[in-house]
Design an enzyme around this catalytic site. Structure first.
Site, PDB file in Angstrom:
ATOM      1  N   SER A 234      43.101  44.197  33.070  1.00 39.87           N
ATOM      2  CA  SER A 234      43.045  43.083  32.118  1.00 39.87           C
ATOM      3  C   SER A 234      42.105  43.422  30.946  1.00 39.87           C
ATOM      4  CB  SER A 234      42.553  41.827  32.834  1.00 39.87           C
ATOM      5  OG  SER A 234      41.275  42.066  33.368  1.00 39.87           O
ATOM      6  N   CYS A 289      52.691  44.335  32.754  1.00 37.25           N
ATOM      7  CA  CYS A 289      52.010  44.349  31.450  1.00 37.25           C
ATOM      8  C   CYS A 289      53.010  44.428  30.313  1.00 37.25           C
ATOM      9  CB  CYS A 289      51.060  45.532  31.377  1.00 37.25           C
ATOM     10  SG  CYS A 289      51.946  47.084  31.413  1.00 37.25           S
ATOM     11  N   GLU A 390      47.229  35.500  28.171  1.00 36.61           N
ATOM     12  CA  GLU A 390      48.125  36.217  29.079  1.00 36.61           C
ATOM     13  C   GLU A 390      48.163  35.420  30.388  1.00 36.61           C
ATOM     14  OE1 GLU A 390      46.792  39.931  30.953  1.00 36.61           O
ATOM     15  OE2 GLU A 390      48.807  40.715  30.716  1.00 36.61           O
TER      16      GLU A 390
HETATM   17  P1  NAD Z   1      41.906  43.491  36.685  1.00 38.96           P
HETATM   18  O1  NAD Z   1      41.381  43.800  35.338  1.00 38.96           O
HETATM   19  O2  NAD Z   1      41.457  42.257  37.360  1.00 38.96           O
HETATM   20  O3  NAD Z   1      41.597  44.698  37.703  1.00 38.96           O
HETATM   21  C1  NAD Z   1      41.884  46.033  37.359  1.00 38.96           C
HETATM   22  C2  NAD Z   1      40.911  46.941  38.110  1.00 38.96           C
HETATM   23  O4  NAD Z   1      39.579  46.647  37.682  1.00 38.96           O
HETATM   24  C3  NAD Z   1      40.940  46.767  39.616  1.00 38.96           C
HETATM   25  O5  NAD Z   1      40.827  48.031  40.216  1.00 38.96           O
HETATM   26  C4  NAD Z   1      39.721  45.894  39.898  1.00 38.96           C
HETATM   27  O6  NAD Z   1      39.141  46.150  41.158  1.00 38.96           O
HETATM   28  C5  NAD Z   1      38.756  46.265  38.791  1.00 38.96           C
HETATM   29  N1  NAD Z   1      37.923  45.138  38.355  1.00 38.96           N
HETATM   30  C6  NAD Z   1      38.258  43.830  38.345  1.00 38.96           C
HETATM   31  N2  NAD Z   1      37.249  43.084  37.839  1.00 38.96           N
HETATM   32  C7  NAD Z   1      36.258  43.947  37.512  1.00 38.96           C
HETATM   33  C8  NAD Z   1      34.964  43.781  36.933  1.00 38.96           C
HETATM   34  N3  NAD Z   1      34.500  42.592  36.587  1.00 38.96           N
HETATM   35  N4  NAD Z   1      34.220  44.886  36.725  1.00 38.96           N
HETATM   36  C9  NAD Z   1      34.674  46.104  37.063  1.00 38.96           C
HETATM   37  N5  NAD Z   1      35.897  46.312  37.620  1.00 38.96           N
HETATM   38  C10 NAD Z   1      36.695  45.252  37.837  1.00 38.96           C
HETATM   39  O7  NAD Z   1      43.519  43.513  36.553  1.00 38.96           O
HETATM   40  P2  NAD Z   1      44.593  43.137  37.662  1.00 38.96           P
HETATM   41  O8  NAD Z   1      44.575  41.667  37.865  1.00 38.96           O
HETATM   42  O9  NAD Z   1      44.467  44.032  38.834  1.00 38.96           O
HETATM   43  O10 NAD Z   1      45.927  43.566  36.890  1.00 38.96           O
HETATM   44  C11 NAD Z   1      46.581  42.742  35.973  1.00 38.96           C
HETATM   45  C12 NAD Z   1      46.166  43.056  34.559  1.00 38.96           C
HETATM   46  O11 NAD Z   1      46.415  44.419  34.260  1.00 38.96           O
HETATM   47  C13 NAD Z   1      46.959  42.280  33.514  1.00 38.96           C
HETATM   48  O12 NAD Z   1      46.088  41.849  32.520  1.00 38.96           O
HETATM   49  C14 NAD Z   1      47.948  43.304  32.973  1.00 38.96           C
HETATM   50  O13 NAD Z   1      48.416  43.054  31.674  1.00 38.96           O
HETATM   51  C15 NAD Z   1      47.119  44.530  33.026  1.00 38.96           C
HETATM   52  N6  NAD Z   1      47.941  45.726  33.021  1.00 38.96           N
HETATM   53  C16 NAD Z   1      47.987  46.442  31.861  1.00 38.96           C
HETATM   54  C17 NAD Z   1      48.797  47.560  31.783  1.00 38.96           C
HETATM   55  C18 NAD Z   1      48.879  48.354  30.513  1.00 38.96           C
HETATM   56  O14 NAD Z   1      49.495  49.396  30.530  1.00 38.96           O
HETATM   57  N7  NAD Z   1      48.284  47.925  29.415  1.00 38.96           N
HETATM   58  C19 NAD Z   1      49.544  47.969  32.900  1.00 38.96           C
HETATM   59  C20 NAD Z   1      49.435  47.227  34.077  1.00 38.96           C
HETATM   60  C21 NAD Z   1      48.634  46.101  34.122  1.00 38.96           C
END
Ligand code: NAD
Length: 505
Positions: A234, A289, A390
């Site tokens: 995210s 995404c 989003e």
């Molecule tokens: P997220 O950001 O919550 O988590 C992603 C990763 O970061 C995980 O491994 C998680 O453990 C870690 N994380 C979560 N919070 C954290 C924090 N505060 N500090 C450090 N690390 C942390 O995302 P999600 O819910 O797993 O996935 C969905 C999101 O990913 C959506 O926003 C989607 O659009 C995005 N996404 C983007 C793409 C792209 O190519 N741009 C592709 C896939 C998913």
């Protein structure tokens, strides 16, 4: 939440230096089957010490691995590819079980990830440098691309196989060691891939998996033994990753969230466009995404398009992803389902027209699952939260404008810029859209324009922090450093280097 007390739950191990292990006294997380709403496994969360252990293993292994001939490294990738082909269905089942997406969708995502392994098999060619003879009198210059060292990948829940595969095959083939921190929500597949890499002949320590949350991630971002960090997730977390890792001297690429718009012009084949948009909006329950979450209907396209979208969205079959004939599975967690439902409440309050309401969706036989029905809003305005944010769920919003110019301006004002698409029969309109739109990946009558593995993937603005995209040639740049070597051999009767800046002669 259901958690049968008598059930002895499997614990998913870490993978460090070729060994599966569960650290003693680790904090534990729960992994759900979201279609059943039940905990199916437990996952240990890495402490600083566990991350240190993984970095030590990776650093020691990389010192040897970087000297393997690129062709031998490519052969490990070739064997890994064959093992992945054999394991593809099992991996897809695991993805479907822990994520909730349908089996065919999971299978497709594993396939798209494997295509990056196919790309990495060509690494000897991709690493070739440049050579110029006689840049000065009997002085030659050449470049080499060397691995950056120890790389880390932090990945989201929505593609537990494909997104890690965007990263580690190219990183490893380039001669780096890799530490993967997969999503703690569906971490099993990462360990399966680690086992397959070992079977393929990858030396222990070159690929490691640490599970966990912010503690593990922050340990990675600040560890001096890690040279580069790839992140997908995210936007708020992407920004944190980019800023923190860069402050600690690392190379970073951090891909963030999205709000992808599809513009539909009145001359488009509306039946074709609606069919394409339905899959793009509700496939994988909108947890992609590159999902289309906003449609910009231009002029006379709006009324017939909304009618078609409503009919098609209402016909989507919702249920467990491993059941035949299902189009859409549950959301990842109960909390996320409730958050998405709260956006539907907000859209109604903000005055949008609720055409189809997914709240209160029940799936017979899976009453505990985290299901939400397909939802469609019409007459949405840009400032409403259902357009600004989003949502990452099965909620599609339609905005109405009068001209292509207005549509382009609306898309360009959005702070996210991952993907976008235009539906039209007009080459001129499509060309103008492609030229003026400020978004990283563009489709013309293609709703989800995800580039194939030999092109690079990445958005603009709040959808990517950093310079280089994932996979394709940009990945070989991200995972290597260029060294430029200038050579002179004194016995060849050449003048000795002088006191002043050398020039041609
Ligand atoms: P997220 O950001 O919550 O988590 C992603 C990763 O970061 C995980 O491994 C998680 O453990 C870690 N994380 C979560 N919070 C954290 C924090 N505060 N500090 C450090 N690390 C942390 O995302 P999600 O819910 O797993 O996935 C969905 C999101 O990913 C959506 O926003 C989607 O659009 C995005 N996404 C983007 C793409 C792209 O190519 N741009 C592709 C896939 C998913």
């Amino acid at each position: 939440m259901n958690k049968p007390a008598e059930l002895k739950l499997e614990t998913i191990p870490m993978w460090i230096h070729g060994r599966a292990a569960v650290p003693a006294a680790a904090r534990m997380g729960e992994v759900f089957n979201p279609a059943a709403g039940q905990v199916v496994r437990r996952v240990p969360f890495a402490s600083h010490e566990v991350v240190n252990e993984a970095v030590d293993a990776a650093g020691a292994a990389q010192a040897q691995w970087r000297n393997w001939p690129a062709l031998r490294r490519a052969r490990v990738m070739q064997r890994f590819l064959r093992l992945m082909e054999d394991a593809q269905k099992d991996l897809a089942r695991l993805v479907s079980e822990e994520h909730g997406k349908t089996l065919p969708d999971a299978l497709g995502s594993v396939q798209r990830g494997m295509e990056v392994v196919e790309f990495a098999c060509g690494i000897p060619h991709l690493l070739k440098g440049e050579h110029s003879e006689n840049v000065g009198t009997q002085v030659d210059t050449h470049t080499v691309r060397q691995p950056v060292g120890v790389c880390a990948g932090i990945t989201p829940f929505n593609f537990p196989v494909m997104v890690p595969l965007w990263m580690f095959p190219v990183a490893i083939a380039c001669g780096n060691a890799f530490i993967l921190k997969p999503s703690e929500k569906d971490p099993s597949a990462s360990i399966r891939m680690a086992e397959l890499l070992q079977k393929a002949g990858l030396p222990d320590g070159v690929f490691n998996v640490v599970h966990g949350d912010k503690v593990a991630v922050d340990a990675i971002l600040t560890h001096p033994g890690i040279d580069a960090v790839s992140f997908v997730g995210s936007t708020p977390v992407a920004r944190h990753i980019y800023e923190t890792a860069a402050r600690h001297g690392k190379r970073v690429q951090a891909l963030g969230g999205a709000k992808n718009h599809a513009v539909v012009l009145p001359d488009a084949d509306l039946e074709f466009a609606a069919e394409a948009l339905i899959g793009a909006a509700y496939g994988s329950a909108g947890e992609r995404c590159m999902a289309v979450s906003a449609v910009v209907a231009v002029g006379a396209a709006a009324d017939p398009l909304v009618a078609l979208l409503k009919m098609k969205a209402a016909a989507i079959r919702i249920g467990p992803g491993d059941r035949d004939g299902i189009d859409m599975g549950p959301l990842i967690t109960c909390q996320h389902r409730d958050k998405v439902a709260s956006y539907i409440d907000a859209g109604v309050k903000e005055g949008a027209e609720l055409v189809l309401d997914g709240r209160g969706c029940k799936v017979a036989g899976s009453e505990g699952g985290f299901f939400l029905g397909t939802t469609l809003f019409d007459r949405v305005t840009p400032e409403m939260s259902i357009h600004r944010d989003e949502i990452f769920g099965p909620v599609l919003v339609v905005l109405r404008v009068e001209t292509l110019e207005e549509a382009i301006a609306l898309v360009n004002r959005n702070p996210y810029a991952n993907g976008t698409a235009i539906f039209t029969e007009s080459g001129g309109a499509a060309r103008r859209f492609e030229n003026e739109i400020t978004v990283g990946m563009v489709g013309v009558n293609v709703p989800i324009p995800v580039p194939v593995a030999y092109y690079s993937f990445g958005g603009w603005k709040n959808s990517l922090f950093g310079d280089l995209h994932v996979h394709g040639v940009e990945a070989t740049k991200f995972y290597t450093r260029t060294k430029v070597v200038t050579t002179r051999w004194p016995h060849q009767d050449t003048p000795a280097p002088g006191f002043h800046m050398p020039t041609l002669g």
